[in-house]
Scaffold this active site. Structure first.
Site, short mmCIF file in Angstrom:
data_model
loop_
_atom_site.label_atom_id
_atom_site.label_comp_id
_atom_site.label_asym_id
_atom_site.label_seq_id
_atom_site.Cartn_x
_atom_site.Cartn_y
_atom_site.Cartn_z
N ASP A 176 39.68 -14.90 -7.80
CA ASP A 176 40.58 -13.77 -7.55
C ASP A 176 41.15 -13.89 -6.14
O ASP A 176 42.36 -13.80 -5.90
CB ASP A 176 39.75 -12.47 -7.70
CG ASP A 176 40.62 -11.23 -7.72
OD1 ASP A 176 41.86 -11.38 -7.68
OD2 ASP A 176 40.06 -10.12 -7.76
N TYR B 255 32.47 -9.14 -11.85
CA TYR B 255 33.33 -8.08 -12.37
C TYR B 255 32.84 -7.57 -13.73
O TYR B 255 33.32 -6.55 -14.23
CB TYR B 255 34.79 -8.55 -12.51
CG TYR B 255 35.46 -8.89 -11.20
CD1 TYR B 255 34.79 -8.73 -9.99
CD2 TYR B 255 36.76 -9.37 -11.15
CE1 TYR B 255 35.40 -9.04 -8.78
CE2 TYR B 255 37.37 -9.68 -9.95
CZ TYR B 255 36.69 -9.52 -8.77
OH TYR B 255 37.29 -9.83 -7.58
#
Ligand code: NAD
Length: 362
Positions: free
Chosen positions: A251, A146
């Site tokens: 996540d 990310y």
């Protein structure tokens, strides 16, 4: 104790659940003789409307001057609405990423607990959850895919795009230590999740975790590949105590672990920096569909407050008291609509908040 807590209520149900959590903090302060000073600042859509920025510098400054931050939720309706047409960096979600990276919040802790009273909300077969679920997923929050280099370019096959998963030893070691320390305080079992059979970054990740393990000989370390880890959470969640993993794997896995407990309205989280500073928030979003109707379950935020008391303020007895009050509410049959079984009477956000305050004061 005298502590300053920054409040970022955010959007839609965010302010509703934060208001109840603040009442709970007030009850804790009164009962245990503490002073909690609150400073509120805008975030998300609210901040875009006021200051044309989802996470203004002034809000970050309020957070930096505090001992801990309590966030409600940010974001507008998932489809339609004026906030969906904004450029990427102006969107409420971008504000959250800025908040986490600006405050150095690299360790995300997501407990997944199946309360006995809510077993009927669990989507897994009864035999699978007969012994309950009580695990915590620790996700690295400021590195990996990310945050790595990304781009797009034209090729002879059309446009191509890439994101890069990069980790260095410092980033891996510090999150591994959070994992081992958390396991030490619980059942002393740490499961490292990676994809070391395929990814170079995972091979480095695993070797660093194994090196750090030597400092925690009392913790039993195991390894799973991420695909198997996802399967094992669904097949036998009881086997897990603490799980540690990189950003994107975390996540996904923390959402699976939360989902098997059956209720998004019950899931707290903590995002920690070095030292004791941390940001605490419910896992759920701003739920525009139920905002303003006294329907939101405030327990995820109230359980986040328990984490805040424990991790940032070092007030374990007070944290235990908040968790015990939540347990008592469930045992007494109090349910908001999201956790009420068919035919069970549901109470509202305000009533649930008041019940928790009353149990703490009792
Ligand atoms: P959501 O979590 O807001 O809602 C999903 C479903 O769960 C909805 O039906 C909602 O009514 C219900 N729900 C959520 N919280 C609840 C609670 N406390 N009590 C009872 N029911 C609850 O997810 P979404 O609808 O996908 O997203 C809505 C907005 O929230 C979006 O803008 C999204 O980007 C944002 N969001 C923010 C965060 C955050 O601030 N950390 C996290 C997730 C989503």
């Amino acid at each position: 104790m005298n502590a300053k807590i920054a409040l970022l209520p955010g959007d839609y149900i965010g302010p509703e659940v934060v208001a109840e959590a603040v009442k709970v903090l007030g009850a804790v302060a009164q009962k245990y003789g503490h002073t909690f000073n609150f400073e509120e600042a805008p975030a998300g859509c609210t901040a875009i409307e006021l200051l044309e920025d989802p996470m203004p510098e002034s809000t970050l400054d309020v957070c930096r001057s505090a001992d801990a931050v309590l966030l409600g939720a940010v974001g507008g309706p998932v489809s339609g609405g004026k906030f969906n047409n904004l450029p990427g960096h102006m969107r409420p979600e971008a504000g959250l990423l800025k908040l986490r990276s600006s405050l150095g919040l690299y360790a995300n802790l997501r407990p997944a607990v199946l309360f006995d009273e809510l077993k009927n909300a669990c989507p897994l077969a009864e035999r699978v959850v007969a012994d309950g679920i009580d695990m915590i997923v620790i996700r690295e929050l400021t590195g990996g895919l990310y945050f790595g280099p990304r781009g797009r370019k034209q090729t002879e096959f059309g446009e191509s795009a890439w994101d890069t998963m990069i980790y260095n030893e410092m980033e891996i070691e510090r999150i591994a230590r959070v994992g081992f320390k958390t396991a030490q305080l619980r059942n002393k079992k740490l499961c490292n999740v990676d994809k070391a059979n395929v990814l170079e970054s995972s091979r480095l990740w695993r070797s660093v975790v194994e090196r750090v393990a030597k400092d925690y000989p009392e913790v039993e370390l195991s390894h799973l590949y991420v695909d198997n880890a996802a399967m094992q959470i669904a097949l036998n969640p009881k086997q897990f105590d603490v799980m540690v993993t990189e950003n994107m794997f975390g996540d996904i896995l923390s959402d699976i672990a939360g989902a098997v407990t059956g209720s998004i309205g019950m899931l707290p989280s903590a995002s920690l920096a070095d030292g004791t500073f941390g940001l605490y928030e419910p896992v759920h979003g701003s739920a525009p569909d139920i905002a303003g109707k006294n329907l939101a379950n405030p327990l995820a935020t109230i359980l986040s407050v328990a984490m805040l008391l424990r991790f940032s303020l070092g007030l374990s007895a007070e944290a235990d008291a908040v968790e015990a009050a939540v347990q008592q509410a469930l045992t007494c049959g109090l349910r908001t609509a999201d956790i009420a079984a068919k035919g069970e009477k549901a109470i509202g956000t305000l009533e649930m908040g008041k019940a928790i305050v009353d149990y703490i004061r009792a």
